[in-house]
Design a protein around this motif. Structure first.
Motif, PDB file in Angstrom:
ATOM      1  N   HIS A 211       0.808  -1.215   0.000  1.00 59.75           N
ATOM      2  CA  HIS A 211       0.000   0.000   0.000  1.00 59.75           C
ATOM      3  C   HIS A 211       0.845   1.271   0.000  1.00 59.75           C
ATOM      4  N   ALA A 212       0.308   2.277  -0.667  1.00 59.13           N
ATOM      5  CA  ALA A 212       0.853   3.639  -0.575  1.00 59.13           C
ATOM      6  C   ALA A 212       0.398   4.236   0.762  1.00 59.13           C
ATOM      7  N   PRO A 213       1.066   5.275   1.244  1.00 63.40           N
ATOM      8  CA  PRO A 213       2.219   5.963   0.658  1.00 63.40           C
ATOM      9  C   PRO A 213       3.573   5.328   0.992  1.00 63.40           C
ATOM     10  N   GLN A 214       3.577   4.331   1.872  1.00 68.38           N
ATOM     11  CA  GLN A 214       4.859   3.724   2.225  1.00 68.38           C
ATOM     12  C   GLN A 214       5.516   3.086   1.003  1.00 68.38           C
ATOM     13  N   TYR A 215       4.692   2.468   0.165  1.00 68.73           N
ATOM     14  CA  TYR A 215       5.198   1.856  -1.062  1.00 68.73           C
ATOM     15  C   TYR A 215       4.498   2.511  -2.244  1.00 68.73           C
ATOM     16  N   ARG A 216       5.263   3.161  -3.065  1.00 67.08           N
ATOM     17  CA  ARG A 216       4.708   3.914  -4.185  1.00 67.08           C
ATOM     18  C   ARG A 216       4.751   3.086  -5.473  1.00 67.08           C
ATOM     19  N   PHE A 217       3.995   3.551  -6.453  1.00 65.53           N
ATOM     20  CA  PHE A 217       3.995   2.904  -7.756  1.00 65.53           C
ATOM     21  C   PHE A 217       5.423   2.865  -8.310  1.00 65.53           C
ATOM     22  N   PRO A 218       5.879   1.763  -8.894  1.00 67.58           N
ATOM     23  CA  PRO A 218       5.107   0.606  -9.372  1.00 67.58           C
ATOM     24  C   PRO A 218       5.097  -0.596  -8.428  1.00 67.58           C
ATOM     25  N   ALA A 219       5.303  -0.400  -7.130  1.00 65.67           N
ATOM     26  CA  ALA A 219       5.335  -1.528  -6.199  1.00 65.67           C
ATOM     27  C   ALA A 219       4.060  -2.361  -6.297  1.00 65.67           C
ATOM     28  N   GLN A 220       2.909  -1.693  -6.413  1.00 65.02           N
ATOM     29  CA  GLN A 220       1.632  -2.397  -6.464  1.00 65.02           C
ATOM     30  C   GLN A 220       1.531  -3.272  -7.716  1.00 65.02           C
ATOM     31  N   LEU A 221       1.955  -2.731  -8.854  1.00 67.48           N
ATOM     32  CA  LEU A 221       1.932  -3.506 -10.097  1.00 67.48           C
ATOM     33  C   LEU A 221       2.912  -4.667 -10.022  1.00 67.48           C
ATOM     34  N   ASP A 222       4.069  -4.445  -9.436  1.00 69.26           N
ATOM     35  CA  ASP A 222       5.044  -5.530  -9.259  1.00 69.26           C
ATOM     36  C   ASP A 222       4.436  -6.671  -8.449  1.00 69.26           C
ATOM     37  N   ASP A 223       3.685  -6.310  -7.411  1.00 68.77           N
ATOM     38  CA  ASP A 223       3.077  -7.336  -6.557  1.00 68.77           C
ATOM     39  C   ASP A 223       1.997  -8.110  -7.298  1.00 68.77           C
ATOM     40  N   VAL A 224       1.220  -7.418  -8.112  1.00 67.95           N
ATOM     41  CA  VAL A 224       0.193  -8.106  -8.912  1.00 67.95           C
ATOM     42  C   VAL A 224       0.861  -9.078  -9.884  1.00 67.95           C
ATOM     43  N   ASN A 225       1.916  -8.642 -10.545  1.00 69.96           N
ATOM     44  CA  ASN A 225       2.621  -9.529 -11.476  1.00 69.96           C
ATOM     45  C   ASN A 225       3.231 -10.727 -10.756  1.00 69.96           C
ATOM     46  N   THR A 226       3.735 -10.490  -9.561  1.00 69.60           N
ATOM     47  CA  THR A 226       4.276 -11.594  -8.763  1.00 69.60           C
ATOM     48  C   THR A 226       3.178 -12.593  -8.422  1.00 69.60           C
ATOM     49  N   ALA A 227       2.010 -12.079  -8.064  1.00 69.56           N
ATOM     50  CA  ALA A 227       0.883 -12.950  -7.744  1.00 69.56           C
ATOM     51  C   ALA A 227       0.453 -13.766  -8.966  1.00 69.56           C
ATOM     52  N   LEU A 228       0.430 -13.129 -10.133  1.00 70.25           N
ATOM     53  CA  LEU A 228       0.044 -13.848 -11.354  1.00 70.25           C
ATOM     54  C   LEU A 228       1.033 -14.971 -11.662  1.00 70.25           C
ATOM     55  N   ASN A 229       2.301 -14.702 -11.474  1.00 67.62           N
ATOM     56  CA  ASN A 229       3.310 -15.740 -11.699  1.00 67.62           C
ATOM     57  C   ASN A 229       3.146 -16.881 -10.705  1.00 67.62           C
ATOM     58  N   PHE A 230       2.867 -16.544  -9.453  1.00 72.42           N
ATOM     59  CA  PHE A 230       2.639 -17.567  -8.424  1.00 72.42           C
ATOM     60  C   PHE A 230       1.445 -18.443  -8.799  1.00 72.42           C
ATOM     61  N   ILE A 231       0.371 -17.799  -9.231  1.00 73.50           N
ATOM     62  CA  ILE A 231      -0.845 -18.542  -9.592  1.00 73.50           C
ATOM     63  C   ILE A 231      -0.577 -19.473 -10.770  1.00 73.50           C
ATOM     64  N   ARG A 232       0.156 -18.999 -11.751  1.00 74.92           N
ATOM     65  CA  ARG A 232       0.468 -19.838 -12.907  1.00 74.92           C
ATOM     66  C   ARG A 232       1.345 -21.032 -12.501  1.00 74.92           C
ATOM     67  N   GLN A 233       2.308 -20.788 -11.624  1.00 73.61           N
ATOM     68  CA  GLN A 233       3.213 -21.863 -11.206  1.00 73.61           C
ATOM     69  C   GLN A 233       2.516 -22.905 -10.332  1.00 73.61           C
ATOM     70  N   HIS A 234       1.516 -22.464  -9.567  1.00 74.43           N
ATOM     71  CA  HIS A 234       0.848 -23.363  -8.621  1.00 74.43           C
ATOM     72  C   HIS A 234      -0.596 -23.650  -9.030  1.00 74.43           C
ATOM     73  N   ALA A 235      -0.908 -23.425 -10.281  1.00 77.57           N
ATOM     74  CA  ALA A 235      -2.293 -23.565 -10.736  1.00 77.57           C
ATOM     75  C   ALA A 235      -2.861 -24.949 -10.457  1.00 77.57           C
ATOM     76  N   SER A 236      -2.074 -25.983 -10.702  1.00 73.25           N
ATOM     77  CA  SER A 236      -2.588 -27.342 -10.523  1.00 73.25           C
ATOM     78  C   SER A 236      -2.942 -27.635  -9.071  1.00 73.25           C
ATOM     79  N   GLU A 237      -2.216 -27.017  -8.129  1.00 73.43           N
ATOM     80  CA  GLU A 237      -2.500 -27.235  -6.707  1.00 73.43           C
ATOM     81  C   GLU A 237      -3.873 -26.704  -6.321  1.00 73.43           C
ATOM     82  N   TYR A 238      -4.310 -25.668  -7.023  1.00 74.73           N
ATOM     83  CA  TYR A 238      -5.584 -25.034  -6.685  1.00 74.73           C
ATOM     84  C   TYR A 238      -6.662 -25.284  -7.743  1.00 74.73           C
ATOM     85  N   GLU A 239      -6.388 -26.298  -8.584  1.00 77.12           N
ATOM     86  CA  GLU A 239      -7.373 -26.735  -9.590  1.00 77.12           C
ATOM     87  C   GLU A 239      -7.759 -25.603 -10.527  1.00 77.12           C
TER      88      GLU A 239
END
Length: 399
Positions: A211-239
């Motif tokens: 969250h801002a203001p402690q973490y400014r853009f593009p930290a939020q976008l970086d986190d979303v991209n990290t989450a998407l990569n995590f979901i793709r890597q672990h997709a089979s675990e969560y069906e």
């Protein structure tokens, strides 16, 4: 004693009529601050309840008030409340027609024919059901996993909430990103929506970001991209099927969903859904809404790190509208005409830019709705939005 009861009932009826009118008035009055914004958001969504409350107070004035002047005042107040509520109710059919036509323009006249029969059978059968407003929208059973850690950027634990259909299988991945001016919120938000979508055949991933203001853009976008990569890597675990991934965000979350989906190196995304998302931060700073209950410029300063004069480049690269090119994922844009945080005109601009670039896009506008209208899951606006969102997602997955 009898006279005293009549007096008490008379004043109670008058108080009820004024209370009903006060709440109903926020259907048409713009909220000047965040406290009153809650009323402006909620009043249109519970307008059937408010209509009944105003009608009840009108009946009370006839049966309980004997003093003519007091009776006349109560009747006038109740009638005004009824008329305000009726502004929403009488416009539901025409709004539904406009939304249906917008879906056909964006997806094709025969888009409903492309949706599998089994998927259609699970959806809401009608755009608006009065009974749902009164008793809620039912969801089936789901499985829920909480607190799944996917990253620790700068020592901040980021977690995912996963909602799954009741039966083991392989389902489309619906990634949900919460709003909150990039400053607050949790993946626990909009739990009813997540449960509903999971019960209707999606593996729902509600993700977190810093969250801002402690973490400014593009930290939020970086986190979303990290989450998407995590979901793709672990997709089979969560069906989940990583090849059938859809992003859906609200407000600040919708902004991040569009940014993530429109990047040139984005993973395969079938579609993106933006509920009242900011698209042009530069213009949003230069031309804030009036009234401006959230103080738009202050929010953007905390997110970017300063004003648009100080950081013009940062405002540009943080604006989804600047990433519109050919061959983007199909986009559904849903906005309220009375939104005083992210005005609907920005949604229209985004739709036009996508359309001009030959992308598939749909713009839906709800005349009476404020920002965050879907916070009331069984409200009037969310019923309409949910009806068309379901069909948009099913269409996107069938192509």
């Amino acid at each position: 004693m009898c006279d005293r009861k009549k007096i008490v009932l008379s004043w109670a009826a008058l108080l009820l009529s004024f209370t009903s009118l006060f709440i109903s008035s926020w259907i048409i009055i713009p909220a000047p601050n965040m406290f009153l914004l809650n009323l402006a958001v909620g009043a249109p969504e519970v307008s059937p309840w408010l209509f009944g409350l105003n009608l009840f107070s009108l009946l009370l004035c006839f049966f309980c008030i004997r003093q003519r002047q007091l009776q006349r005042l109560t009747c006038i107040v109740s009638l005004i409340g009824l008329l305000i509520c009726a502004l929403v109710l009488v416009n539901i059919p025409s709004t539904q027609i406009q939304m249906s036509e917008a879906m056909k323009r964006g997806l094709g006249q025969d888009y409903l024919d492309k949706i599998p029969v089994l998927a259609s059978a699970k959806m809401q059968p009608s755009p608006f059901v009065l009974a749902n407003t009164l008793q809620g929208i039912s969801s089936g059973k789901t499985r829920h996993q909480s607190g799944i850690l996917f990253a620790m950027p700068a020592g901040v634990p980021l977690k995912i909430e996963v909602y799954q259909p009741p039966k083991v299988g392989k389902y489309p991945a619906l990634v949900v990103i919460y709003g909150g001016a990039w400053q607050y919120g949790t993946p626990h938000a909009n739990r009813e929506f997540n449960q509903y979508m999971a019960s209707h055949g999606y593996t729902v991933f509600a993700i977190d970001y810093r969250h801002a203001p402690q973490y400014r853009f593009p930290a939020q976008l970086d986190d979303v991209n990290t989450a998407l990569n995590f979901i793709r890597q672990h997709a089979s675990e969560y069906e989940a099927d990583p090849q059938r991934m859809i992003l859906l965000g609200r407000s600040a979350g919708a902004h991040l969903a569009m940014l993530a989906a429109y990047q040139s190196d984005a993973p395969p995304i079938r579609a993106v859904v933006s509920y009242y998302g900011p698209v042009d931060l530069t213009q949003g700073y230069k031309s804030p809404p009036y009234p401006d209950p959230i103080n738009t410029r202050a929010v953007l300063k905390r997110f970017i790190g300063g004003s648009v004069e100080e950081f013009p480049h940062e405002y540009q690269i943080a604006s989804p509208i600047n990433y519109v090119t050919h061959s983007l994922p199909p986009t559904l844009l849903v906005y309220g005409s009375r939104d005083h945080l992210v005005e609907a005109r920005y949604g229209r601009q985004m739709y036009q830019r996508l359309h001009d670039s030959e992308n598939t896009a749909v713009f839906l506008e709800i005349p009476w709705a404020e920002h965050a209208f879907d916070a009331i899951f069984n409200g009037v606006s969310n019923q309409l939005a949910l009806y068309h969102t379901e069909r948009f997602l099913a269409w996107a997955l069938s192509n």
